[in-house]
Write a protein that holds these residues in place. Structure first.
Motif, short mmCIF file in Angstrom:
data_model
loop_
_atom_site.label_atom_id
_atom_site.label_comp_id
_atom_site.label_asym_id
_atom_site.label_seq_id
_atom_site.Cartn_x
_atom_site.Cartn_y
_atom_site.Cartn_z
N LYS A 14 0.83 -1.21 0.00
CA LYS A 14 0.00 0.00 0.00
C LYS A 14 0.87 1.26 0.00
O LYS A 14 1.94 1.29 0.58
N THR A 15 0.35 2.29 -0.63
CA THR A 15 1.05 3.58 -0.65
C THR A 15 0.50 4.46 0.48
O THR A 15 -0.57 4.19 1.04
N ALA A 31 -0.74 7.36 0.04
CA ALA A 31 -2.01 7.92 -0.44
C ALA A 31 -3.16 6.96 -0.17
O ALA A 31 -4.24 7.38 0.28
N GLN A 32 -2.94 5.67 -0.40
CA GLN A 32 -4.02 4.69 -0.17
C GLN A 32 -4.33 4.56 1.33
O GLN A 32 -5.50 4.54 1.73
N GLU A 48 -6.15 7.82 2.26
CA GLU A 48 -7.45 7.95 1.62
C GLU A 48 -8.45 6.95 2.20
O GLU A 48 -9.61 7.28 2.42
N GLN A 49 -7.97 5.72 2.47
CA GLN A 49 -8.88 4.68 3.00
C GLN A 49 -9.03 4.82 4.52
O GLN A 49 -9.74 4.05 5.14
#
Ligand code: CAA
Length: 258
Positions: free
Chosen positions: A73-74, A76-77, A80-81
């Protein structure tokens, strides 16, 4: 409701939830966490459910967040999540008592999940730890904050910076768990405590839970003032009249939750 990663059964006002991903030592993946939130929604909505017991297997309560799911996972992910945000909040906001019954590994997110419960009963085989440092990360479901509050700075700092695990005797000594029981008595002991809670006034139980939680969120003076207000307010319920009448009449109270 049926689940793939949980086994859920309700008896005598107590819902027992077993984490059930044995192939991954109950690592907390998104499916397990969303099923756990769904099971809590069901338990919250059912007035017949008065208390929960959350457990894993003999080998592992939960060996942490699922490293395989997270590894690619990044930032950002994750951001965002709001990774772990919704499931942690669901447990934090659950209003009925949850007892963690811990055998085997309670590591990383598993230790954090146990600490999100209202109290922990451990078996002799339990091992607690926050080994995220070994993965180049940090706890992400409250471990740095709750472990430090529960066992103090020195022990929490050592465990979090070195990844050292704590056995059940050390966990009891340092106040992380309420008590340690024999491995084969864990579920029985947790269910006995839960059944006792399930027989109390559900209104008084919720208020007592809120008050103990407030001790971690507020100043002593504010917490004591809140306690006095809620103590007074309990006299608005029939359950207070019933509880005190039953004592005076030397009989078992019959609490109705009103
Ligand atoms: N995520 C994904 N899979 C896991 C896992 C985890 N956290 N923990 C164990 N597993 C898997 C293993 O990969 C293994 O699967 P395979 O058979 O497919 O290889 C299976 O469960 C059995 O594990 P082991 O073979 O490693 O069992 P062991 O008895 O040799 O060791 C252990 C047990 C010491 C608990 C070891 O599995 C371990 O160190 N696990 C990881 C512990 C950890 O680092 N937890 C923190 C995760 S990060 C986190 O939780 C972040 C957060 O705060 C939110």
């Amino acid at each position: 409701m049926s689940y793939e990663t949980l086994i859920v059964e309700t008896t005598d006002g107590v819902t027992l939830i077993r984490l059930n991903r044995p192939q991954a030592l109950n690592a907390l993946n998104s499916q397990l966490l969303s099923e756990l939130s769904a099971a809590l929604d069901v338990a919250e909505a059912d007035a017949a459910v008065r208390c929960l017991v959350l457990t894993g297997s003999d080998r592992a309560f939960a060996a942490g967040a699922d490293i395989k799911e997270m590894s690619t996972k990044t930032y950002a992910q994750m951001f965002e999540q709001d990774f772990f945000g919704a499931s942690a909040r669901r447990i934090e906001q659950f209003r009925k008592p949850i007892i963690a019954a811990v055998s085997g590994y309670a590591l990383g997110g598993g230790c954090e999940l146990a600490m999100l419960c209202d109290f922990i009963i451990a078996s002799e085989s339990a091992k607690f730890g926050q080994p995220e440092i070994n993965l180049g990360v940090a706890p992400g479901i409250g471990g740095t904050q709750r472990l430090t509050r529960f066992v103090g700075k020195s022990k929490a700092m050592e465990m979090i910076l070195t990844g050292r695990m704590m056995d059940s005797a050390e966990a009891e000594r340092s106040g992380l768990v309420s008590r340690v029981v024999a491995n084969d008595k864990l579920i029985e002991e947790a269910m006995t405590a839960a059944t006792k809670i399930a027989g109390q006034s559900p209104l008084a139980v919720k208020m007592n839970k809120e008050l103990v939680e407030a001790a971690y969120e507020t100043t002593l003076a504010t917490g004591v003032a809140l306690e006095r207000r809620l103590f007074h307010s309990l006299f608005a319920f029939d359950d207070q009249k019933e509880g005190m009448a039953a004592f005076i009449e030397k009989r078992k109270p019959d609490f109705k939750g009103s």
